[in-house]
Design a protein around this motif. Structure first.
Motif, PDB file in Angstrom:
ATOM      1  N   ALA A 167       0.840  -1.196   0.000  1.00 43.75           N
ATOM      2  CA  ALA A 167       0.000   0.000   0.000  1.00 43.75           C
ATOM      3  C   ALA A 167       0.875   1.245   0.000  1.00 43.75           C
ATOM      4  N   ASP A 168       0.307   2.366  -0.420  1.00 43.06           N
ATOM      5  CA  ASP A 168       0.958   3.662  -0.298  1.00 43.06           C
ATOM      6  C   ASP A 168       0.400   4.349   0.944  1.00 43.06           C
ATOM      7  N   VAL A 169       1.280   4.686   1.875  1.00 45.62           N
ATOM      8  CA  VAL A 169       0.868   5.264   3.158  1.00 45.62           C
ATOM      9  C   VAL A 169       1.413   6.690   3.255  1.00 45.62           C
ATOM     10  N   PHE A 170       0.524   7.651   3.472  1.00 37.65           N
ATOM     11  CA  PHE A 170       0.900   9.061   3.517  1.00 37.65           C
ATOM     12  C   PHE A 170       0.709   9.610   4.932  1.00 37.65           C
ATOM     13  N   GLY A 171       1.770  10.134   5.526  1.00 40.01           N
ATOM     14  CA  GLY A 171       1.681  10.824   6.807  1.00 40.01           C
ATOM     15  C   GLY A 171       1.662  12.320   6.555  1.00 40.01           C
ATOM     16  N   ILE A 172       0.674  13.004   7.116  1.00 35.95           N
ATOM     17  CA  ILE A 172       0.506  14.441   6.880  1.00 35.95           C
ATOM     18  C   ILE A 172       0.463  15.177   8.210  1.00 35.95           C
ATOM     19  N   ASP A 173       1.264  16.231   8.347  1.00 31.77           N
ATOM     20  CA  ASP A 173       1.242  17.029   9.573  1.00 31.77           C
ATOM     21  C   ASP A 173       1.628  18.466   9.249  1.00 31.77           C
ATOM     22  N   ILE A 174       1.039  19.396   9.980  1.00 30.95           N
ATOM     23  CA  ILE A 174       1.288  20.806   9.731  1.00 30.95           C
ATOM     24  C   ILE A 174       2.592  21.272  10.355  1.00 30.95           C
ATOM     25  N   SER A 175       3.132  20.487  11.283  1.00 36.18           N
ATOM     26  CA  SER A 175       4.372  20.848  11.966  1.00 36.18           C
ATOM     27  C   SER A 175       5.592  20.482  11.123  1.00 36.18           C
ATOM     28  N   ALA A 176       6.404  21.484  10.778  1.00 38.65           N
ATOM     29  CA  ALA A 176       7.597  21.236   9.963  1.00 38.65           C
ATOM     30  C   ALA A 176       8.592  20.350  10.701  1.00 38.65           C
ATOM     31  N   GLU A 177       8.733  20.562  12.003  1.00 43.19           N
ATOM     32  CA  GLU A 177       9.672  19.758  12.790  1.00 43.19           C
ATOM     33  C   GLU A 177       9.223  18.303  12.853  1.00 43.19           C
ATOM     34  N   ALA A 178       7.918  18.096  13.013  1.00 42.35           N
ATOM     35  CA  ALA A 178       7.395  16.725  13.065  1.00 42.35           C
ATOM     36  C   ALA A 178       7.626  16.007  11.744  1.00 42.35           C
ATOM     37  N   ILE A 179       7.407  16.700  10.630  1.00 48.18           N
ATOM     38  CA  ILE A 179       7.582  16.084   9.322  1.00 48.18           C
ATOM     39  C   ILE A 179       9.043  15.724   9.077  1.00 48.18           C
ATOM     40  N   LYS A 180       9.963  16.544   9.554  1.00 48.42           N
ATOM     41  CA  LYS A 180      11.381  16.208   9.431  1.00 48.42           C
ATOM     42  C   LYS A 180      11.672  14.869  10.094  1.00 48.42           C
ATOM     43  N   SER A 181      11.096  14.671  11.282  1.00 49.55           N
ATOM     44  CA  SER A 181      11.279  13.407  11.996  1.00 49.55           C
ATOM     45  C   SER A 181      10.604  12.257  11.256  1.00 49.55           C
ATOM     46  N   SER A 182       9.421  12.532  10.674  1.00 56.17           N
ATOM     47  CA  SER A 182       8.703  11.496   9.924  1.00 56.17           C
ATOM     48  C   SER A 182       9.499  11.036   8.713  1.00 56.17           C
ATOM     49  N   ILE A 183      10.105  11.984   8.022  1.00 57.66           N
ATOM     50  CA  ILE A 183      10.904  11.642   6.836  1.00 57.66           C
ATOM     51  C   ILE A 183      12.040  10.704   7.225  1.00 57.66           C
ATOM     52  N   ILE A 184      12.699  11.006   8.335  1.00 53.50           N
ATOM     53  CA  ILE A 184      13.782  10.135   8.813  1.00 53.50           C
ATOM     54  C   ILE A 184      13.237   8.771   9.190  1.00 53.50           C
ATOM     55  N   SER A 185      12.085   8.752   9.874  1.00 52.77           N
ATOM     56  CA  SER A 185      11.480   7.501  10.321  1.00 52.77           C
ATOM     57  C   SER A 185      11.095   6.596   9.159  1.00 52.77           C
ATOM     58  N   LEU A 186      10.659   7.200   8.053  1.00 54.75           N
ATOM     59  CA  LEU A 186      10.176   6.435   6.902  1.00 54.75           C
ATOM     60  C   LEU A 186      11.247   6.186   5.851  1.00 54.75           C
ATOM     61  N   ASP A 187      12.465   6.574   6.139  1.00 54.62           N
ATOM     62  CA  ASP A 187      13.541   6.548   5.153  1.00 54.62           C
ATOM     63  C   ASP A 187      13.782   5.165   4.553  1.00 54.62           C
ATOM     64  N   ASP A 188      13.603   4.119   5.346  1.00 51.59           N
ATOM     65  CA  ASP A 188      13.894   2.762   4.852  1.00 51.59           C
ATOM     66  C   ASP A 188      12.670   2.072   4.264  1.00 51.59           C
ATOM     67  N   LEU A 189      11.570   2.810   4.075  1.00 53.45           N
ATOM     68  CA  LEU A 189      10.332   2.230   3.537  1.00 53.45           C
ATOM     69  C   LEU A 189       9.979   2.907   2.212  1.00 53.45           C
ATOM     70  N   ASP A 190       9.878   2.131   1.140  1.00 54.58           N
ATOM     71  CA  ASP A 190       9.574   2.692  -0.180  1.00 54.58           C
ATOM     72  C   ASP A 190       8.123   3.136  -0.311  1.00 54.58           C
ATOM     73  N   ASN A 191       7.258   2.638   0.565  1.00 51.56           N
ATOM     74  CA  ASN A 191       5.824   2.919   0.427  1.00 51.56           C
ATOM     75  C   ASN A 191       5.305   3.915   1.458  1.00 51.56           C
ATOM     76  N   GLY A 192       6.210   4.561   2.216  1.00 53.70           N
ATOM     77  CA  GLY A 192       5.805   5.541   3.212  1.00 53.70           C
ATOM     78  C   GLY A 192       6.224   6.940   2.805  1.00 53.70           C
ATOM     79  N   PHE A 193       5.288   7.904   2.895  1.00 52.63           N
ATOM     80  CA  PHE A 193       5.561   9.266   2.440  1.00 52.63           C
ATOM     81  C   PHE A 193       5.134  10.263   3.518  1.00 52.63           C
ATOM     82  N   ALA A 194       5.998  11.222   3.829  1.00 52.68           N
ATOM     83  CA  ALA A 194       5.694  12.258   4.810  1.00 52.68           C
ATOM     84  C   ALA A 194       5.510  13.592   4.089  1.00 52.68           C
ATOM     85  N   ILE A 195       4.383  14.256   4.347  1.00 53.36           N
ATOM     86  CA  ILE A 195       4.058  15.498   3.656  1.00 53.36           C
ATOM     87  C   ILE A 195       3.712  16.560   4.696  1.00 53.36           C
ATOM     88  N   GLY A 196       4.383  17.702   4.625  1.00 50.93           N
ATOM     89  CA  GLY A 196       4.119  18.784   5.552  1.00 50.93           C
ATOM     90  C   GLY A 196       3.130  19.781   4.991  1.00 50.93           C
TER      91      GLY A 196
END
Length: 285
Positions: A93-122
């Motif tokens: 599946a394609d999984v999208f994490g969305i958050d208005i916090s720029a700092e939170a999204i930075k952490s999400s991008i790092i967290s999802l770095d090893d997953l091809d199907n995870g996307f973080a969008i601020g």
């Protein structure tokens, strides 16, 4: 927490969580609120598999009978804990994490770095969702009540679902209002109660905190005005540590001790403590 020059600044969800988490030891938390305590996380993760019958032909095997990839959104994803778990569980599946916090999204991008199907969008989910729709499953865990207009936000979430798709949300209800009776107000325009704390002293500044609550009877009315239908509801155990930190802001010793007592009880029994209402909804076909 950073300093704010604007005296009317309303503290955001992530700013409050950042402040609270800075006052606790991470190893003391089994699963940081807002997702809940004990088995709440596992239950939430299993919901797509348990409910998307048009996607799962066989419960023991992943079968893409819809002829496309499953699309899941985690609104208000924070640092991406739930997003990462969903992307790991639903690898096709394609999984999208969305958050208005720029700092939170930075952490999400790092967290999802090893997953091809995870996307973080601020950014603001109200603006992003129309561009990404449609989703098969949407998670909005403890985020609806922090929006400026919970009613409009609920409509936007429903409009972003595919016909027959599902959404799970958690929101504080009557229990939360009873915990903070001196901070309870009512929004006549929206017809919803809310809690507000003004001029909260922090190390750097004074901030304001506002959060809506949606009691069950109000949720029923709101959903009746959408294309959604509540198919399941209940409550999840919330982390009492977050309650303790919020009570600390009140600077009332009796309230602090009340919260510490709840926290101690939860340490002995993870199923005790405060709860948050959850609603599983399906978009009508």
């Amino acid at each position: 927490m950073k300093s704010y020059a604007d005296p009317d600044h309303i503290v955001s969800r992530m700013e409050l969580l950042d402040f609270m988490n800075g006052r606790t030891e991470e190893e003391d938390l089994s699963w940081i609120s807002p997702v809940g305590h004990d088995t709440s996380k596992e239950m939430l993760i299993s919901l797509p598999k348990d409910n998307l019958e048009y996607w799962y032909q066989n419960r023991s095997e992943f079968e893409n009978i819809a002829g496309r990839r499953l699309r899941i959104a985690d609104i208000g994803c924070g640092e991406g804990d739930l997003t990462k778990s969903l992307a790991s569980e639903y690898s096709k599946a394609d999984v999208f994490g969305i958050d208005i916090s720029a700092e939170a999204i930075k952490s999400s991008i790092i967290s999802l770095d090893d997953l091809d199907n995870g996307f973080a969008i601020g950014g603001d989910a109200n603006q992003i969702l129309p561009e990404l729709r449609d989703f098969d499953f949407i998670y909005a865990i403890n985020v609806v009540q922090d929006s400026k207009n919970p009613i409009k936000f609920l409509h936007n979430l429903g409009n972003s679902l595919r016909d027959g798709g599902y959404m799970v949300i958690t929101v504080p209800g009557e229990e939360a209002l009873k915990m903070f009776p001196e901070h309870r107000k009512f929004d006549d325009e929206k017809g919803l109660p809310y809690m507000i704390m003004e001029n909260i002293d922090t190390e750097d500044s004074k901030i304001h905190w506002k959060q809506y609550a949606i009691p069950e009877e109000d949720m029923d009315k709101l959903v009746a005005e959408t294309d959604l239908k509540i198919v399941e509801s209940g409550d999840l155990r919330a982390d009492a540590t977050g309650l303790s930190d919020l009570m600390e802001l009140l600077e009332k010793e009796e309230r602090k001790e009340e919260a510490r007592k709840i926290e101690r009880l939860q340490q002995k029994d993870p199923k005790s403590g405060p709860s948050v209402n959850y609603y599983l909804m399906r978009k009508k076909q």
